[in-house]
Design a protein around this motif. Sequence first.
Motif: not given
Length: 157
Positions: A39-61
């Motif tokens: 991921a370009f960005s892989a974010r959560t909060n301290d309780a792991s109760s939110v999730l964001l996964l984002a990839f840039d154009q070069d990602a192996d996805y």
Amino acid sequence: MLRDIVDADLDTLLALNTAHAVETSLLERAKLARMIGAAFSARTNDASSVLLLAFDQDADYDSPNFLWFRERYPRFVYVDRIIVGAALRGQGIARRLYGDLFGKAAARGHDLVGCEVNREPPNPASDAFHAACGFVEVGRAGLGGSKQVRYLVKVLP
């Protein structure tokens, strides 16, 4: 407080994703770990109760939605999934996740963020949220069966 995802978050985030599989898609633990690593960005909060996964154009996805953007845009950040647990909804967490992502993308020279939202089954809350964040529709696709999506982009200032 938002932070990068660490290995200790995986099981909790996998359960969060599973609870929202209609809006996102089911994942196995190993695939979630691979996605976080790519991921370009892989974010959560301290309780792991939110999730964001984002990839840039070069990602192996290989997501068909990600590939749709790769075929059309030379440089972009693609939001694969954003989930806010029920207990935190309505508190501006999703806006903070996106603000965090927009800042990181702009700092790295990106001016376009893309995502998809379900058209079938419909997701009116996501539609309204993305419109309020400045996303506009740039395409549509059917993904097999009855699932249909709308592709959205936001141009960063």
